[in-house]
Design an enzyme around this catalytic site. Sequence first.
Site, PDB file in Angstrom:
ATOM      1  N   SER A  63       0.846  -1.009  -0.369  1.00 36.00           N
ATOM      2  CA  SER A  63       0.072  -0.358   0.079  1.00 36.00           C
ATOM      3  C   SER A  63       0.779   1.161  -0.170  1.00 36.00           C
ATOM      4  O   SER A  63       1.780   1.477   0.342  1.00 36.00           O
ATOM      5  CB  SER A  63      -1.323   0.078   0.987  1.00 36.00           C
TER       6      SER A  63
ATOM      7  N   GLU B 117       0.879   5.805   0.672  1.00 40.40           N
ATOM      8  CA  GLU B 117       0.244   6.470   1.280  1.00 40.40           C
ATOM      9  C   GLU B 117       1.120   7.851   0.844  1.00 40.40           C
ATOM     10  O   GLU B 117       1.140   8.088   1.254  1.00 40.40           O
ATOM     11  CB  GLU B 117       0.830   6.355   3.453  1.00 40.40           C
TER      12      GLU B 117
ATOM     13  N   ALA C  16      -5.853  16.849  10.961  1.00 40.94           N
ATOM     14  CA  ALA C  16      -6.406  16.582  12.659  1.00 40.94           C
ATOM     15  C   ALA C  16      -7.478  17.930  12.313  1.00 40.94           C
ATOM     16  O   ALA C  16      -6.189  18.700  12.036  1.00 40.94           O
ATOM     17  CB  ALA C  16      -5.401  16.271  13.112  1.00 40.94           C
TER      18      ALA C  16
ATOM     19  N   GLY D  78      -5.377  11.605  16.021  1.00 38.55           N
ATOM     20  CA  GLY D  78      -3.964  12.280  15.694  1.00 38.55           C
ATOM     21  C   GLY D  78      -4.129  13.311  16.449  1.00 38.55           C
ATOM     22  O   GLY D  78      -3.609  13.135  18.046  1.00 38.55           O
ATOM     23  N   ASP D  79      -3.060  14.387  16.096  1.00 35.74           N
ATOM     24  CA  ASP D  79      -2.459  15.039  17.360  1.00 35.74           C
ATOM     25  C   ASP D  79      -3.035  16.581  16.894  1.00 35.74           C
ATOM     26  O   ASP D  79      -3.194  17.028  15.489  1.00 35.74           O
ATOM     27  CB  ASP D  79      -1.219  15.485  16.828  1.00 35.74           C
TER      28      ASP D  79
ATOM     29  N   PHE E 221      11.088  14.236  10.889  1.00 37.83           N
ATOM     30  CA  PHE E 221      10.139  13.497  10.189  1.00 37.83           C
ATOM     31  C   PHE E 221      10.725  12.168  12.600  1.00 37.83           C
ATOM     32  O   PHE E 221       9.109  11.838  12.982  1.00 37.83           O
ATOM     33  CB  PHE E 221       9.833  12.623   9.386  1.00 37.83           C
TER      34      PHE E 221
ATOM     35  N   HIS F 288       3.832  -1.489   3.890  1.00 43.60           N
ATOM     36  CA  HIS F 288       2.750   0.383   3.653  1.00 43.60           C
ATOM     37  C   HIS F 288       4.348   1.271   3.838  1.00 43.60           C
ATOM     38  O   HIS F 288       4.711   1.852   4.427  1.00 43.60           O
ATOM     39  CB  HIS F 288       1.989   0.982   5.172  1.00 43.60           C
TER      40      HIS F 288
HETATM   41  P1  FAD Z   1      -4.201   6.480  20.017  1.00 46.12           P
HETATM   42  O1  FAD Z   1      -4.139   5.262  20.033  1.00 46.12           O
HETATM   43  O2  FAD Z   1      -5.709   7.037  20.845  1.00 46.12           O
HETATM   44  O3  FAD Z   1      -3.021   7.147  21.556  1.00 46.12           O
HETATM   45  C1  FAD Z   1      -2.772   8.205  21.438  1.00 46.12           C
HETATM   46  C2  FAD Z   1      -1.353   7.976  22.457  1.00 46.12           C
HETATM   47  O4  FAD Z   1      -2.438   7.717  23.942  1.00 46.12           O
HETATM   48  C3  FAD Z   1      -0.646   7.095  22.786  1.00 46.12           C
HETATM   49  O5  FAD Z   1       0.690   7.216  23.542  1.00 46.12           O
HETATM   50  C4  FAD Z   1      -1.343   5.635  23.607  1.00 46.12           C
HETATM   51  O6  FAD Z   1       0.103   5.295  23.998  1.00 46.12           O
HETATM   52  C5  FAD Z   1      -2.776   6.601  24.740  1.00 46.12           C
HETATM   53  N1  FAD Z   1      -3.593   6.485  24.615  1.00 46.12           N
HETATM   54  C6  FAD Z   1      -4.623   5.830  23.614  1.00 46.12           C
HETATM   55  N2  FAD Z   1      -5.448   5.095  24.244  1.00 46.12           N
HETATM   56  C7  FAD Z   1      -5.597   5.663  25.052  1.00 46.12           C
HETATM   57  C8  FAD Z   1      -7.117   5.306  26.330  1.00 46.12           C
HETATM   58  N3  FAD Z   1      -7.299   4.497  26.440  1.00 46.12           N
HETATM   59  N4  FAD Z   1      -6.236   6.105  27.805  1.00 46.12           N
HETATM   60  C9  FAD Z   1      -5.267   6.216  27.439  1.00 46.12           C
HETATM   61  N5  FAD Z   1      -4.351   7.018  27.518  1.00 46.12           N
HETATM   62  C10 FAD Z   1      -4.206   6.116  25.542  1.00 46.12           C
HETATM   63  N6  FAD Z   1      -2.208  11.690  11.823  1.00 46.12           N
HETATM   64  C11 FAD Z   1      -3.224  12.465  11.277  1.00 46.12           C
HETATM   65  O7  FAD Z   1      -3.115  14.050  11.823  1.00 46.12           O
HETATM   66  N7  FAD Z   1      -3.462  12.466   9.853  1.00 46.12           N
HETATM   67  C12 FAD Z   1      -3.302  11.006   9.596  1.00 46.12           C
HETATM   68  O8  FAD Z   1      -3.949  11.052   8.598  1.00 46.12           O
HETATM   69  C13 FAD Z   1      -2.080  10.048   9.955  1.00 46.12           C
HETATM   70  N8  FAD Z   1      -1.667   9.117   9.881  1.00 46.12           N
HETATM   71  C14 FAD Z   1      -0.876   7.708  10.286  1.00 46.12           C
HETATM   72  C15 FAD Z   1      -0.915   6.590   9.472  1.00 46.12           C
HETATM   73  C16 FAD Z   1      -0.063   5.837  10.187  1.00 46.12           C
HETATM   74  C17 FAD Z   1       0.128   4.408  10.183  1.00 46.12           C
HETATM   75  C18 FAD Z   1       0.242   6.352  11.553  1.00 46.12           C
HETATM   76  C19 FAD Z   1       1.477   5.718  12.271  1.00 46.12           C
HETATM   77  C20 FAD Z   1       0.839   7.184  11.977  1.00 46.12           C
HETATM   78  C21 FAD Z   1      -0.845   8.444  11.227  1.00 46.12           C
HETATM   79  N9  FAD Z   1      -0.715  10.104  11.966  1.00 46.12           N
HETATM   80  C22 FAD Z   1      -2.003  10.793  11.327  1.00 46.12           C
HETATM   81  C23 FAD Z   1      -0.162  10.313  13.620  1.00 46.12           C
HETATM   82  C24 FAD Z   1      -1.447   9.675  14.063  1.00 46.12           C
HETATM   83  O9  FAD Z   1      -2.020  10.568  14.213  1.00 46.12           O
HETATM   84  C25 FAD Z   1      -0.393  10.199  16.151  1.00 46.12           C
HETATM   85  O10 FAD Z   1       0.660   9.161  16.069  1.00 46.12           O
HETATM   86  C26 FAD Z   1      -1.648  10.671  17.104  1.00 46.12           C
HETATM   87  O11 FAD Z   1      -0.094  10.766  18.181  1.00 46.12           O
HETATM   88  C27 FAD Z   1      -1.716   8.728  17.888  1.00 46.12           C
HETATM   89  O12 FAD Z   1      -2.785   9.024  16.737  1.00 46.12           O
HETATM   90  P2  FAD Z   1      -3.333   7.243  17.421  1.00 46.12           P
HETATM   91  O13 FAD Z   1      -4.561   7.117  16.373  1.00 46.12           O
HETATM   92  O14 FAD Z   1      -2.270   5.883  17.223  1.00 46.12           O
HETATM   93  O15 FAD Z   1      -4.010   7.031  18.979  1.00 46.12           O
END
Ligand code: FAD
Length: 284
Positions: free
Chosen positions: A15, A17, A51, A108-109, A215, A265
């Site tokens: 895939s 991105e 985000a 997201g951030d 990055f 990916h």
């Molecule tokens: P989560 O899984 O929610 O985790 C975030 C943090 O919170 C982690 O430290 C985790 O350990 C902690 N956490 C998770 N769940 C809980 C809970 N229930 N209670 C307490 N702590 C918790 N960003 C963008 O803005 N746009 C994109 O399109 C994008 N694409 C991406 C694609 C890939 C393949 C990857 C790996 C990252 C991508 N990102 C993108 C970046 C991503 O949004 C960031 O890394 C963001 O900080 C975390 O997203 P997540 O979905 O992993 O969050």
Amino acid sequence: MKIRDFLKRESPCFSFEFFPPKEEAGFQSLFETVKLLKQLDPTFVSVTYGAGGSTRRKTIDLVTRIKHSLGVESMAHLTCVAASRQEVQQVLEELVANRMENVLALRGDPPKGQAAFLPDPRYANELVHFIRSHYDLCIGVASYPEKHPECASLEQDLINLKRKVDAGADFLITQLFFDNRDFFSFVERARKAGINLPIIPGIMPILSVPQIKRFTEMCGAKIPGELLQRIESVQNDPAEVERCGVEYATVQCHELLEERAPGIHFYTLNRSKATWEIFKNLKS
Ligand code: FAD
């Protein structure tokens, strides 16, 4: 087609991105790139989501056009940070109306200057739960072989990853990494923690030294000393940096596939030449 069904096949899943271009001209060149990639039969193309919803329209339009006009399976990324449940729901409704079958569910951030997390969905596991409860979509989630930078430990990060799996994720894509041992040990720890879903390694070919340093600093991945030395020694020669990047990523991908990773990916950064070369090498 749902990505989880591709992942049931024997052959690896490849895939690519992309992010939505800022300018109109960028769209045409992105479509040309996808057309070119199509010749090598990629499994799917994914499109990132700004985000806070900054690329919402573009992300939805791109995945729709890639799937229906170019005939390449596609997946929209979707983040829930700084978005209300209603906004998230609107995006999902539109994806489903456009006959999309896959989504990458992310927290997201927060965008710059927008520190607040809305209460619901706050973490990606809550977003996964919401999607699984309301839509017939195949759901991917992000994972971090070297742990997510905000998380205190590898163990806690894995516990949080398991929440996304238990909420109904179908497959995982990893953050970029350069040392395959980090990936292999992550997969081993995930399996021990009861995570049995396909884990697709995310690979970013190095194209520029300052860019990859930026990055990796942001996402907490490390560049092995030897690789760093090699690219720094040629950093004033962009073509040579890219050649080193392609060579390193090709070796990395070969080893991952030999060790039965379910696919690769590629983080293309919308620069397809390097990924095209690696993909061509792997296919042959
Ligand atoms: P989560 O899984 O929610 O985790 C975030 C943090 O919170 C982690 O430290 C985790 O350990 C902690 N956490 C998770 N769940 C809980 C809970 N229930 N209670 C307490 N702590 C918790 N960003 C963008 O803005 N746009 C994109 O399109 C994008 N694409 C991406 C694609 C890939 C393949 C990857 C790996 C990252 C991508 N990102 C993108 C970046 C991503 O949004 C960031 O890394 C963001 O900080 C975390 O997203 P997540 O979905 O992993 O969050």
